[in-house]
Design an enzyme around this catalytic site. Structure first.
Site, PDB file in Angstrom:
ATOM      1  N   THR A   8       0.868  -1.181   0.000  1.00  0.00           N
ATOM      2  CA  THR A   8       0.000   0.000   0.000  1.00  0.00           C
ATOM      3  C   THR A   8       0.903   1.229   0.000  1.00  0.00           C
ATOM      4  OG1 THR A   8      -1.601  -1.215   1.339  1.00  0.00           O
ATOM      5  CG2 THR A   8      -1.888   1.172   1.169  1.00  0.00           C
TER       6      THR A   8
ATOM      7  N   LYS B 156      -7.555   1.086  -2.582  1.00  0.00           N
ATOM      8  CA  LYS B 156      -7.038   0.544  -1.307  1.00  0.00           C
ATOM      9  C   LYS B 156      -7.128   1.606  -0.202  1.00  0.00           C
ATOM     10  CE  LYS B 156      -4.655  -1.652   1.836  1.00  0.00           C
ATOM     11  NZ  LYS B 156      -5.122  -2.770   2.618  1.00  0.00           N
TER      12      LYS B 156
ATOM     13  N   LYS C 142       0.482   5.092   8.111  1.00  0.00           N
ATOM     14  CA  LYS C 142       0.951   5.405   6.749  1.00  0.00           C
ATOM     15  C   LYS C 142      -0.242   5.473   5.798  1.00  0.00           C
ATOM     16  CE  LYS C 142       1.988   1.808   4.681  1.00  0.00           C
ATOM     17  NZ  LYS C 142       1.520   0.806   3.723  1.00  0.00           N
TER      18      LYS C 142
HETATM   19  P1  NAP Z   1       6.016  -6.217   7.257  1.00  0.00           P
HETATM   20  O1  NAP Z   1       5.728  -7.404   8.098  1.00  0.00           O
HETATM   21  O2  NAP Z   1       6.767  -5.059   7.843  1.00  0.00           O
HETATM   22  O3  NAP Z   1       6.766  -6.740   5.939  1.00  0.00           O
HETATM   23  C1  NAP Z   1       7.411  -5.905   5.019  1.00  0.00           C
HETATM   24  C2  NAP Z   1       8.593  -6.697   4.480  1.00  0.00           C
HETATM   25  O4  NAP Z   1       9.206  -5.960   3.430  1.00  0.00           O
HETATM   26  C3  NAP Z   1       9.667  -6.931   5.548  1.00  0.00           C
HETATM   27  O5  NAP Z   1      10.046  -8.288   5.505  1.00  0.00           O
HETATM   28  C4  NAP Z   1      10.786  -5.997   5.112  1.00  0.00           C
HETATM   29  O6  NAP Z   1      12.072  -6.470   5.445  1.00  0.00           O
HETATM   30  C5  NAP Z   1      10.613  -5.985   3.618  1.00  0.00           C
HETATM   31  N1  NAP Z   1      11.189  -4.803   3.002  1.00  0.00           N
HETATM   32  C6  NAP Z   1      10.981  -3.510   3.297  1.00  0.00           C
HETATM   33  N2  NAP Z   1      11.690  -2.717   2.494  1.00  0.00           N
HETATM   34  C7  NAP Z   1      12.370  -3.539   1.652  1.00  0.00           C
HETATM   35  C8  NAP Z   1      13.278  -3.316   0.587  1.00  0.00           C
HETATM   36  N3  NAP Z   1      13.616  -2.079   0.202  1.00  0.00           N
HETATM   37  N4  NAP Z   1      13.788  -4.395  -0.055  1.00  0.00           N
HETATM   38  C9  NAP Z   1      13.450  -5.654   0.314  1.00  0.00           C
HETATM   39  N5  NAP Z   1      12.584  -5.919   1.318  1.00  0.00           N
HETATM   40  C10 NAP Z   1      12.049  -4.866   1.968  1.00  0.00           C
HETATM   41  O7  NAP Z   1       4.658  -5.598   6.683  1.00  0.00           O
HETATM   42  P2  NAP Z   1       3.325  -6.362   6.204  1.00  0.00           P
HETATM   43  O8  NAP Z   1       2.350  -6.353   7.314  1.00  0.00           O
HETATM   44  O9  NAP Z   1       3.689  -7.609   5.526  1.00  0.00           O
HETATM   45  O10 NAP Z   1       2.783  -5.280   5.153  1.00  0.00           O
HETATM   46  C11 NAP Z   1       3.402  -5.123   3.877  1.00  0.00           C
HETATM   47  C12 NAP Z   1       2.563  -4.147   3.054  1.00  0.00           C
HETATM   48  O11 NAP Z   1       1.242  -4.665   2.891  1.00  0.00           O
HETATM   49  C13 NAP Z   1       2.396  -2.760   3.673  1.00  0.00           C
HETATM   50  O12 NAP Z   1       2.354  -1.782   2.674  1.00  0.00           O
HETATM   51  C14 NAP Z   1       1.052  -2.866   4.376  1.00  0.00           C
HETATM   52  O13 NAP Z   1       0.445  -1.596   4.529  1.00  0.00           O
HETATM   53  C15 NAP Z   1       0.297  -3.757   3.408  1.00  0.00           C
HETATM   54  N6  NAP Z   1      -0.803  -4.555   3.987  1.00  0.00           N
HETATM   55  C16 NAP Z   1      -0.639  -5.202   5.174  1.00  0.00           C
HETATM   56  C17 NAP Z   1      -1.699  -5.950   5.704  1.00  0.00           C
HETATM   57  C18 NAP Z   1      -1.616  -6.677   7.021  1.00  0.00           C
HETATM   58  O14 NAP Z   1      -2.667  -7.057   7.552  1.00  0.00           O
HETATM   59  N7  NAP Z   1      -0.424  -6.909   7.567  1.00  0.00           N
HETATM   60  C19 NAP Z   1      -2.899  -6.031   4.989  1.00  0.00           C
HETATM   61  C20 NAP Z   1      -3.008  -5.398   3.771  1.00  0.00           C
HETATM   62  C21 NAP Z   1      -1.947  -4.645   3.276  1.00  0.00           C
HETATM   63  P3  NAP Z   1      12.605  -6.532   6.976  1.00  0.00           P
HETATM   64  O15 NAP Z   1      12.432  -7.979   7.356  1.00  0.00           O
HETATM   65  O16 NAP Z   1      14.022  -6.121   6.890  1.00  0.00           O
HETATM   66  O17 NAP Z   1      11.775  -5.577   7.788  1.00  0.00           O
END
Ligand code: NAP
Length: 296
Positions: free
Chosen positions: A97, A172, A240
């Protein structure tokens, strides 16, 4: 792009990306994966994926690259790698997102290199990612979207083409407005029940299948009662998303008073250093205001 099933890359192996990548592996997509930190890579390699060395390396080994990272700057970093390693014809499906405006300018830069981009953010939470039942809202060139549909079919249940580049992100953000306000409604109802002498669990049982029901009431309220504030969806990510929604609203002179309120209430939790907690912690701000306790 000939056979996208042959060469697929996946970048971002966090709460959402890890189960999504696993579902693609299980569906027969051989994946090359990359993540900022090592544990995500190790987990997917244990499941049968190949480890990439960087985003550029993943792009060099793929016809389609899927990413789901944190925020716009993270996607920009990934996109720089994809532009470096990818060839014309590669498709980047970004499921993070992020800002619709940044998405559009990224797609324009990619077009100069012959790389296609779809914005395809998701809704449905960690459980939807695990179950392969996400809602996917996609923007970009429709023909590219149709070519990538088999991938979306593995990851999600409701898959909607929303329009040109950036449209998926706008939809979204609308979703996040609803999610944020439903969370506040759930939190207020829980605190009201507790203060007015009805067990919150009884209130949930009665309301969850009626007109007042919501995803928040069904999925987050039980976590609140269990005292579980671990993240399915982090407060930092919700903030965010609300910031992005308010930015888009500002650009189009659209007042979003409820969204602004929820954004401010979450700021109280961020001030307490709780950005990594789950969004169900919003109820604790209401508890403080009301001097109430919801969980037994
Ligand atoms: P998260 O657990 O923080 O996962 C993000 C992943 O991306 C982490 O493993 C992070 O690595 C990696 N990352 C960040 N920057 C990077 C880069 N430049 N190169 C390579 N890897 C990178 O977050 P999430 O909950 O999965 O959410 C991910 C996205 O989906 C967000 O935009 C969020 O708003 C959206 N989303 C989340 C949900 C939910 O319920 N969780 C639902 C819908 C949408 P590290 O391991 O080093 O941190």
């Amino acid at each position: 792009m000939k056979t996208i099933r042959d060469r697929t890359g996946f970048i971002g192996l966090g709460i959402m990306g890890r189960p999504m990548a696993r579902n693609l592996l299980a569906a027969g997509y051989p994946l090359t994966v990359w993540n900022r930190s090592q544990p995500g890579i190790d987990a997917l390699v244990a499941d049968g994926a190949a480890a990439g060395e960087s985003a550029a390396d993943v792009a060099a080994k793929s016809d389609v690259v899927i990413s789901i990272v944190g925020d716009s700057p993270d996607v920009e970093q990934v996109a720089a790698g994809i532009a470096e390693g990818g060839r014309p014809g590669l498709v980047h499906i970004d499921m993070t997102t992020m800002s619709p405006a940044v998405t559009r300018s990224m797609a324009e830069r990619y077009a100069e290199a012959g790389i296609e981009m779809l914005d395809a953010p998701v809704s449905g939470g960690q459980q939807g990612a695990v179950n392969g039942t996400l809602s996917i809202m996609a923007g970009g060139v429709q023909e590219v979207f149709e070519r990538c549909r088999p991938i979306f079919d593995v990851l999600g249940k409701t898959i909607v083409y929303c329009g040109p580049g950036g449209s998926g992100q706008v939809v979204k953000l609308c979703n996040q407005v609803v999610v944020g306000l439903n969370n506040l409604a759930m939190s207020e109802a829980l605190v009201l029940a507790a203060k007015a002498g009805v067990a919150p669990a009884t209130m949930i049982e009665a309301v969850r299948s009626g007109a007042g029901s919501s995803w928040a009431l069904q999925n987050l309220a039980p976590l609140v009662l269990a005292g579980d504030f671990s993240p399915g969806f982090k407060i930092a990510h919700q903030q965010k998303d609300l910031r992005l929604a308010l930015e888009v609203a500002n650009e189009s002179s659209t007042p979003l008073p409820g969204t602004a309120l929820v954004h401010q209430l979450f700021a109280a939790l961020e001030a307490d250093g709780r950005g990594e907690d789950g969004t169900q912690a919003l109820v604790q701000v209401l508890e403080k205001l009301a001097n109430a306790r919801v969980a037994p």
